[in-house]
Design a protein around this motif. Sequence first.
Motif: not given
Length: 745
Positions: A248-255, A260-265, A323-329, A334-342
């Motif tokens: 899931k791209e919570v924020i669109p990744i333009g690169d 591809a690197k995220i998928h591979q990892t 205005a961000t709904d609960d599911d989106k938030r 969770n993305f930010l959590k994984e980002f910090c873990a990396f």
Amino acid sequence: MTDTRRRVKVYTLNEDRQWDDRGTGHVSSGYVERLKGMSLLVRAESDGSILLESKINPNTAYQKQQDTLIVWSEAENYDLALSFQEKAGCDEIWEKICQVQGKDPSVDITQELVDESEEERFDDMSSPGLELPPCELGRLEELAELVASSLPSPLRREKLALAVENEGYIRKLLELFRQCEDLENADGLHHLYEIVKGIFLLNRTALFEVMFSEECIMDVIGCLEHDPVLGAAPRRHRDFLTKTARFKEVIPIGDPELRAKIHQTYRVQYIQDMVLPTPSVFEENMLSTLHSFIFFNKVEIVGMLQDDEKFLTDLFAQLTDEATDDDKRYELVNFLKEFCAFSQTLQPQNREAFFKTLSNMGILPALEVVLGMDDVQVRGAATDIFSYLVEYNPSMVREFVMQESQQNDDDILLINLIIEHMICDTDPELGGAVQLMGLLRTLVDPENMLATANKTEKTEFLSFFYKHCMHILSAPLLANTTDDKLSKGESINPFYEPPPPPSQLLALILELLTFCVEHHTYHIKNYIINKDVLRRVLVLTASQHAFLALCALRFMRRIIGLKDEFYNRYIIRNFLFEPVVKAFLNNGARYNLMNSAIIEMFEYVRVEDVKSLTAHIVENYWKALEDVNYVQTFKGLKLRYEQQRESMRSILRNHRFRRDARTLDDDEEMWFNADEDDGGTTRKFWASPVVCRAAKAPASSCPSPAPLPRPACPARLPPPRCTPARQDRQGQGPRARPRQQSPQR
């Protein structure tokens, strides 16, 4: 201008098979007299200190990976790696290494140290290469046997890896895998499992790059599904990766390269954790390149995301948008959590820049918004992110909450939200509360607080904490140990509501307060004395939960261990040993932790010769404790007390020290005149343990005995028609103190 070609990061492999960053610098090669040979030298770019000085040993196996990595071992359990900023710099150093060892720079590995028999050496010399059988269905069994026989020998593994790499064998094997699946050829699939597993154990980056490519990785996972041990019931890893685990791209990744690197990892991490069987001790060292592949992929991902300012701006904007709904938030958190873990893969200075970037983007205000939400999962993820920030840079968090207190009320401060979640944890095991208590402990620990010439973080933050937060933290404890919650004007926690908190929570709060007693000074002392905290805590010594009673005893023991006379006077004035003695007597003859903890407390007072407490204990509780004979602690206390009195009598007889009655200093006058209102009566407490011997009150004049035996009246109050003699604070002998009225309040 700095030469970026030679800019490198130095890594070492730790005992957990994880790469530790040793710093960033610039690498050079040259002759080092001390090492007697050509060597690699890395100097730190920050201060020019030497990060690495390694002789290029002719027998050491150097390996080049991913065009920008050089990896080698200098000892049995000491692996090193240089990660170059540019490929050109890596190629230059690689040529130097190969030149010293007399190797062709086109190879990816120079050689390996092996211990083989002379026969094996002769065989290897006589057969310069390894010829693989044709990649056909009928030859799979032969190939599986060849792979299995080559793994024990490092030189044969090297030859097998070169043969598989040079002949494009992996893609041919995966084509056979698809044929075997179409034909439902179980034997062929089992052979392919053994072959592909063996290729993993060859530990070669060039092979991994082919196997983990977009067009090959799913077939590689398919081969590893058909473990012969499972028989006709293969695992369905591909179904999970394609149907269940959705990206899931919570924020669109333009690169596209980043995507591809995220998928591979993710897929390679899944192979390591779930698909490959648990490696044996022998195989663990043969998968080090796989660990390195994942590690450096994560470093790349964090760097690419951190450099994308638009991505991070959009992330925090949506996270804090009402205005961000609960599911989106939930997905954003969770993305930010994984980002910090990396980010834990980054070297210290890069990690500092990473968290500074997040701070500038407003991560702490965003967490404050998220922690105030009702969704338990969202709050849990936000708590994990907060823990990364606290563990890495607690000063940043402290600075934020102190600035925040100037605009917001206490009940919406970030640190008070953390305390709220700790107090209101619904988990019966209080797992979240334990985690949050650890974070609070880190925040209030003076050992990690900064101190400069113009600013002392310890003083500023502790003053803030005791003014704005301590009353909220201690409210469940105070509310649970008194009937009249507002009798002394305590601020009751706005988050705390009945029913009473669980005993485990009270124990956690007591543990944190005990930590404060050990590491804070006048802040916690003023709080304990002004709020009468110790008296309330000692109510818990009568708790039916032994662990909670022991927590209360530990709290008092830490206070006594400071040997602070302010604390001692507070204990004496309020007769705070009484609940301890009651707990000891109620425990009876049972030999348990409660018994040992209480005896140890009294033993400490005896051994350390805390005179004021010794006198207080003997004068007030000796009759209750004199029959305890299985330890000599209490008799030792009585002996100490008698020695003190004898010493006092000797001083009085010799008249060694005198001073004028009018020289009573201000502190002494305040102490001797200190009154305490207790149930409508006024009691005067005398500092000296000396009791007037000139007159004794008749036994009939004593009040009715309390439930706990106490000494006769002369030990508590002056007998009628007699003014007690007392020892001057500086030991200058007794003097009569004229009667006077109690001072006006």
